[in-house]
Design an enzyme around this catalytic site. Sequence first.
Site, PDB file in Angstrom:
ATOM      1  N   LYS A 187       0.775  -1.194  -0.010  1.00  0.00           N
ATOM      2  CA  LYS A 187       0.046   0.000  -0.038  1.00  0.00           C
ATOM      3  C   LYS A 187       1.078   1.291  -0.317  1.00  0.00           C
ATOM      4  O   LYS A 187       1.751   1.482   0.868  1.00  0.00           O
ATOM      5  CB  LYS A 187      -0.983   0.112   1.351  1.00  0.00           C
ATOM      6  N   GLU A 263      10.241   0.432  10.258  1.00  0.00           N
ATOM      7  CA  GLU A 263      11.289   1.701  10.170  1.00  0.00           C
ATOM      8  C   GLU A 263      10.595   2.745  10.402  1.00  0.00           C
ATOM      9  O   GLU A 263       9.793   3.435   9.588  1.00  0.00           O
ATOM     10  CB  GLU A 263      11.918   1.444   8.600  1.00  0.00           C
ATOM     11  N   CYS A 297      13.971   9.971   7.434  1.00  0.00           N
ATOM     12  CA  CYS A 297      13.798   9.578   8.648  1.00  0.00           C
ATOM     13  C   CYS A 297      15.049   9.653   9.184  1.00  0.00           C
ATOM     14  O   CYS A 297      15.244   9.742  10.651  1.00  0.00           O
ATOM     15  CB  CYS A 297      13.244   8.093   8.488  1.00  0.00           C
ATOM     16  N   GLU A 394      10.634  14.671  16.073  1.00  0.00           N
ATOM     17  CA  GLU A 394      11.114  14.741  14.586  1.00  0.00           C
ATOM     18  C   GLU A 394      10.102  15.637  13.699  1.00  0.00           C
ATOM     19  O   GLU A 394       9.012  15.892  13.735  1.00  0.00           O
ATOM     20  CB  GLU A 394      10.466  13.252  13.957  1.00  0.00           C
TER      21      GLU A 394
HETATM   22  O1  TXE Z   1       2.823   8.984   8.850  1.00  0.00           O
HETATM   23  P1  TXE Z   1       2.208   7.669   8.825  1.00  0.00           P
HETATM   24  P2  TXE Z   1       2.322  10.575   8.291  1.00  0.00           P
HETATM   25  C1  TXE Z   1       6.980  10.660  10.119  1.00  0.00           C
HETATM   26  C2  TXE Z   1       7.159  12.094   9.987  1.00  0.00           C
HETATM   27  C3  TXE Z   1       5.805  12.771   9.539  1.00  0.00           C
HETATM   28  C4  TXE Z   1       5.155  11.966  10.565  1.00  0.00           C
HETATM   29  C5  TXE Z   1       3.698  11.918  10.001  1.00  0.00           C
HETATM   30  O2  TXE Z   1       7.559  12.630  11.331  1.00  0.00           O
HETATM   31  O3  TXE Z   1       5.966  14.095   9.833  1.00  0.00           O
HETATM   32  O4  TXE Z   1       5.656  10.693  10.589  1.00  0.00           O
HETATM   33  O5  TXE Z   1       3.672  11.478   8.541  1.00  0.00           O
HETATM   34  C6  TXE Z   1      -0.167   4.557   6.715  1.00  0.00           C
HETATM   35  N1  TXE Z   1      -2.706   1.570  10.036  1.00  0.00           N
HETATM   36  N2  TXE Z   1       7.182   9.899   8.877  1.00  0.00           N
HETATM   37  O6  TXE Z   1       1.105  10.899   8.708  1.00  0.00           O
HETATM   38  O7  TXE Z   1       0.745   7.827   9.343  1.00  0.00           O
HETATM   39  C7  TXE Z   1      -0.270   5.604   5.618  1.00  0.00           C
HETATM   40  O8  TXE Z   1      -1.373   5.405   4.964  1.00  0.00           O
HETATM   41  C8  TXE Z   1      -1.778   1.083   8.841  1.00  0.00           C
HETATM   42  C9  TXE Z   1       8.562   9.245   9.014  1.00  0.00           C
HETATM   43  O9  TXE Z   1       2.205  10.479   6.566  1.00  0.00           O
HETATM   44  O10 TXE Z   1       3.033   6.972   9.625  1.00  0.00           O
HETATM   45  C10 TXE Z   1       1.147   5.628   5.013  1.00  0.00           C
HETATM   46  O11 TXE Z   1       1.207   4.627   3.804  1.00  0.00           O
HETATM   47  N3  TXE Z   1      -1.127   2.021   8.162  1.00  0.00           N
HETATM   48  C11 TXE Z   1       8.887   8.332   8.003  1.00  0.00           C
HETATM   49  C12 TXE Z   1       2.054   5.179   5.960  1.00  0.00           C
HETATM   50  O12 TXE Z   1       1.316   4.550   7.009  1.00  0.00           O
HETATM   51  C13 TXE Z   1      -1.431   3.369   8.538  1.00  0.00           C
HETATM   52  C14 TXE Z   1       8.139   8.641   6.600  1.00  0.00           C
HETATM   53  C15 TXE Z   1       2.790   6.439   6.871  1.00  0.00           C
HETATM   54  O13 TXE Z   1       2.205   7.266   7.412  1.00  0.00           O
HETATM   55  C16 TXE Z   1      -2.047   3.641   9.606  1.00  0.00           C
HETATM   56  C17 TXE Z   1       6.745   9.195   7.031  1.00  0.00           C
HETATM   57  C18 TXE Z   1      -2.675   2.782  10.269  1.00  0.00           C
HETATM   58  N4  TXE Z   1      -3.507   3.135  11.497  1.00  0.00           N
HETATM   59  C19 TXE Z   1       6.496   9.669   8.044  1.00  0.00           C
HETATM   60  N5  TXE Z   1      -1.999   5.201   9.592  1.00  0.00           N
HETATM   61  C20 TXE Z   1       9.985   7.435   7.660  1.00  0.00           C
HETATM   62  N6  TXE Z   1      10.235   6.904   8.903  1.00  0.00           N
HETATM   63  O14 TXE Z   1      10.620   7.407   6.754  1.00  0.00           O
HETATM   64  C21 TXE Z   1      -1.338   5.547   8.461  1.00  0.00           C
HETATM   65  N7  TXE Z   1      -1.025   4.469   7.849  1.00  0.00           N
END
Ligand code: TXE
Length: 495
Positions: A187, A263, A297, A394
């Site tokens: 996804k 991760e 990240c 972060e």
């Molecule tokens: O992240 P989410 P978001 C961090 C970064 C950013 C913050 C929020 O600090 O500001 O996260 O970003 C899916 N069950 N990183 O809101 O929610 C979502 O659809 C299953 C760090 O975008 O973690 C997407 O595909 N899946 C980072 C993915 O999770 C769920 C990269 C990431 O979304 C879900 C991105 C749920 N309940 C953001 N909720 C890194 N480590 O590189 C969301 N998703």
Amino acid sequence: MSTVTLETPTSGKYEQPTGLFINNEFVESVDKKTFEVINPTDESVTCSVQEASEKDVDIAVSAARKAFEGPWRKETPENRGKLLVKLADLFEQNLDLLASIEALDNGKAHSMAKVDIGMCASTFRYYGGWADKIEGRVTDTGPDTFNYIKKEPIGVCAQIIPWNFPLLMFSWKIGPAIACGNTVIIKSAEQTPLGALFAAKLIKEAGFPPGVLNVISGFGKTAGAALANHMDVDKVAFTGSTVTGRTILKAAASSNLKKVTLELGGKSPNIVFEDADIDNAISWVNFGIFFNHGQCCCAGSRIYVQESIYDEFIKRFKDRASKNVVGDPFAKDTFQGPQVSQLQFDRIMNYIKAGKEAGATVEIGGNRMGDKGYFIEPTIFSNVTEDMQIMQEEIFGPVCSISKFKSKDEVIKTANNSTYGLAAALHTKNLNTAIEVSGALKAGTVWVNTYNTLHHQMPFGGYKESGIGRELGEDALANYSQTKTVSIRLGDALF
Ligand code: TXE
């Protein structure tokens, strides 16, 4: 079906798939629901794509299950490898277009996106090479038993990826999963579904059998949660926020105890010692935080500089960062494009506000750029204290904090004062300092005299709350295989 004609300045017109890719076909969602994809550069609607619901997740999971229990299980490792190598070739053949799609969808500079796509191809090819080298062993426990220990695939894997490196994360996830013989439902993030859908077209062209790789677009709380909670998914791999990582771990625990790798976020320290090559250090510190608009990240967002060189460093770092070209991702010299979404833009601006209110000094930046698109000036805070929100959380944007330190012991303690442990870096010409400090830093990756230089052969992942498991390198294979012990009794009956 389900395609739309789009246009990018670098690749002209192309056909963009918009359906859910299940069983090697692009299909509409069961409820015929769609969502809009927003161009972060000008806030316009690029197109709409099909939105997966729980019902679509069920269909994708059963396609992946059928493939896993059927023909895919019988496929030779050599052929799995060939398919990944073919996908690598197709990524290279479509490099410019895939980079254009990333720039359109995510806002990253087209020139940088090209590097991402090259790395995707390397990742696929690397894991293609591993497919027929996954070996077990024979263990001698005495003459009465013949034992062998073999590696088997885990089964149906759900992979949930973020928007900061849409296709690179796609390759990091798919490569090892396929090499080990699993099937996949991946996804993409709701902010950036286009690259993965185009890649789905290439998956079909490469010759993967139906159901082996399924690509769905949708939201986290619906499609993502359905995957994490699914009783017929054997493993979930996730890259994203620590908050969502915890939710996924809980979902796995309360459903079928599926295997989980995570991760997650970071707040990585970047340390400059007084004996560092200062020009080199400034370049890497700048790249460490401002590359990909700070949306990494492992971004080096906490910068610690030894006090004897602090004043000179900050002057020259400001000068360097002010020269980063911010603007249209498709312009040749652009280094930094817009942040990915309104939500991310707002989060970052709120952190900048919090930093100012807490009394930190804005050395450069601190504002929005222009009035259209999610552009933010490269921002450097000084005069920060460890307890400030901007030093603890972060930010995931082009914002860093810089402070000075006196001694090695002091900076090791401060650098490790974080709940995260994804990456860290230090800059020094002294070999002893390099080895001693990299040993003391609690992080999954430590860079010396460099930053953000990831490689498909090198494992990547987090200490502490930055994750579970490792991606890339040989280590990633452990995330996608399980061990079977077979004992064959040769001697007489014991009982
Ligand atoms: O992240 P989410 P978001 C961090 C970064 C950013 C913050 C929020 O600090 O500001 O996260 O970003 C899916 N069950 N990183 O809101 O929610 C979502 O659809 C299953 C760090 O975008 O973690 C997407 O595909 N899946 C980072 C993915 O999770 C769920 C990269 C990431 O979304 C879900 C991105 C749920 N309940 C953001 N909720 C890194 N480590 O590189 C969301 N998703």
